[in-house]
Design an enzyme around this catalytic site. Structure first.
Site, PDB file in Angstrom:
ATOM      1  N   HIS A   1       0.987  -1.183  -0.265  1.00 38.76           N
ATOM      2  CA  HIS A   1       0.255   0.033   0.085  1.00 38.76           C
ATOM      3  C   HIS A   1       1.160   1.361   0.255  1.00 38.76           C
ATOM      4  CE1 HIS A   1      -2.031  -3.029   2.492  1.00 38.76           C
ATOM      5  NE2 HIS A   1      -3.914  -2.613   2.021  1.00 38.76           N
TER       6      HIS A   1
ATOM      7  N   ASP B   1       2.344   1.949   3.352  1.00 39.31           N
ATOM      8  CA  ASP B   1       3.253   1.080   4.288  1.00 39.31           C
ATOM      9  C   ASP B   1       5.228   1.443   4.187  1.00 39.31           C
ATOM     10  OD1 ASP B   1       1.173  -0.096   4.699  1.00 39.31           O
ATOM     11  OD2 ASP B   1       1.662  -2.022   2.601  1.00 39.31           O
TER      12      ASP B   1
HETATM   13  C1  XUL Z   1      -7.303  -6.455   4.675  1.00 42.03           C
HETATM   14  C2  XUL Z   1      -6.581  -7.012   3.250  1.00 42.03           C
HETATM   15  C3  XUL Z   1      -6.063  -5.930   2.675  1.00 42.03           C
HETATM   16  C4  XUL Z   1      -5.632  -5.804   1.127  1.00 42.03           C
HETATM   17  C5  XUL Z   1      -4.811  -4.796   0.706  1.00 42.03           C
HETATM   18  O1  XUL Z   1      -8.554  -7.509   4.687  1.00 42.03           O
HETATM   19  O2  XUL Z   1      -6.832  -8.426   3.157  1.00 42.03           O
HETATM   20  O3  XUL Z   1      -4.474  -6.034   3.558  1.00 42.03           O
HETATM   21  O4  XUL Z   1      -5.407  -6.872   1.041  1.00 42.03           O
HETATM   22  O5  XUL Z   1      -5.714  -3.497   0.536  1.00 42.03           O
END
Ligand code: XUL
Ligand code: CO
Length: 439
Positions: A101, A104
């Protein structure tokens, strides 16, 4: 570059008899199974968030794992140290892909302009480290659920200003994904849903989410990006009800809004089980719709009602997952992203590696066993024979789509009473699975 994970060697395949905790028992990267190297079937990825950022904090206590990597958390020096740690970690495990993300990568600032400058710096550094390393970006994404501005969603927010912040984050995360040669971009709508219908216009929110996705597709395609967009379905948590409930719901949404040519599913095991399905079910629904894109590899705990993101160890589950993936023709842009975290008491650097070794071996074994089940052929043959009646006579006519209701009725009336259909033989088929596993 100083070594971060001191004392952890490069993890090698030693075979099923090995008792070395820091060795693969089943994952033999270059071994050919079903016509392809294991590593090319499995396309393992490391998730920046769980592996390099999360420390095991829960609502009852702080984190237990140290992810400082020699720098002060919350600083840009730490953001860079995470890149070094991530690349060393992937090298030592022989993992070729990663996912992140936007936030992150960097500590988020109060002002999005500053956050964006920080993202530029880290993305430049990742681009430099990536060169010649063989590492690739599986997918990028924007975190549109943690910042308090997203209390009532991002694309579904009641505030157009917040909607624009979501767009700004998507644009920046797409720029980063494109710059790093990413193969995919994921939308997981953590807060795209509702707590109560009493204050929610569902139709308006769905329309707005679709408009945001359309804008994202147009932007990325306008830049010449050919990658795959993914929706990662999840029924609940953090919201009581999330709009991307499961694969069937998300596929219906994409088709309704004309987004289905650009998007596929990113199916997460623990999300499927939260939706009351098996992992395999959501993979199948995606596959039969030509929408099986990528996988977030983890597993839940059926005794708990939330997303525990455990490293997968249940070989029955990984086998059925690989069975579906093999039958669907394998991954193209997608892969197996370990959206998985160590349990809170497993707080050492070594545990980080042990978690991945467990997950990689579980999927390697799943691949081997899925291939064995397909080669054994008895299950496929049974399913084929179950529908054999549709190859002739009235069955064939039904499949041709040309049978009228009168014709179908006449056929039944002529018979008066049908023969019982053949037995479903579930127990017999399940015993074949155990025989292939353990025989
Ligand atoms: C949350 C989840 C996230 C997604 C990316 O449950 O799985 O980490 O993978 O936003
Ligand atoms: Co996920």
């Amino acid at each position: 570059m100083a070594e971060i994970f001191n004392g952890i060697p490069k993890i090698k395949y030693e075979g099923a008899k090995s008792k070395n905790p820091l060795a693969f028992k089943y994952y033999d990267a270059n071994k050919v199974v079903a016509g392809k190297k294991m590593k090319d079937h499995l396309r393992f990825a490391m998730a920046w968030w769980h592996n390099l950022s999360a420390t095991g904090a829960d609502m009852f206590g702080p984190g237990t794992a140290c992810k400082a990597f020699g720098a002060e958390p919350g600083t840009m020096e730490h953001a860079m140290a995470k890149v070094d740690a991530g690349f060393e970690f992937m090298d030592k495990l022989g993992i070729e892909f990663f996912c992140f993300h936007d936030v992150d990568l960097v500590p988020e600032s109060e002002d999005i302009n500053e956050t964006n400058e920080r993202i530029d710096q880290v993305v430049d550094y990742i681009a430099k480290k990536k060169k010649g390393s063989g590492k690739k970006l599986l997918w990028g994404t924007a975190n549109m659920f943690s910042n308090p501005r997203y209390i009532s969603g991002a694309g579904s927010s009641g505030s157009p200003d917040v909607y624009c912040f979501a767009a700004a984050q998507i644009k920046k995360a797409l720029d980063a994904t494109i710059k790093l040669g990413g193969a995919g971009y994921t939308f997981w709508g953590g807060r795209e849903g509702y707590e109560t219908l009493i204050n929610t216009d569902v139709k308006f929110e769905l329309d707005n989410i679709a408009r945001l996705m359309r804008a994202a597709v147009d932007y990325a395609r306008g830049k010449g990006w050919k990658g795959t967009f993914y929706i990662e379905p999840k029924p609940k948590e953090p919201m009581k009800h999330q709009y991307d409930f499961d694969a069937a719901t998300a596929i219906g949404f994409l088709r309704q809004y004309g987004l289905d040519k650009d998007f596929k599913m990113n199916i997460e095991a623990n999300h499927a089980t939260l939706a009351g399905h098996t992992f395999r079910h959501d993979l199948r629904i995606s596959a039969i719709n030509g929408m099986l894109g990528s996988v977030d590899a983890n597993q839940g705990d059926l005794l708990l009602g939330w997303d525990t993101d455990e490293f997968p160890y249940d070989v029955y589950e990984t086998t059925w997952a690989m069975y579906e993936i093999l039958k669907a023709g394998g991954f193209t842009t997608g892969g197996l992203n370990f959206d998985a975290k160590n349990r809170r008491p497993s707080y050492t650097y070594e545990d980080m590696f042990l978690g991945f070794i467990l997950g990689m071996d579980a999927f390697a074994l799943g691949l081997i066993k899925a291939n064995a089940l397909i080669k054994d052929g008895r299950i496929d043959k049974f399913v084929e024979e179950k529908y054999a009646g549709y190859k002739k006579g009235i069955g064939k006519k039904i499949v041709s789509g040309k049978a009228t209701l009168e014709e179908l009725s006449d056929h039944a009336l002529k018979l008066g009473k049908p023969d019982m259909p053949p037995s479903g033989k579930q127990e017999y088929l399940e015993s074949i699975v155990n025989q292939v596993f353990f025989g």
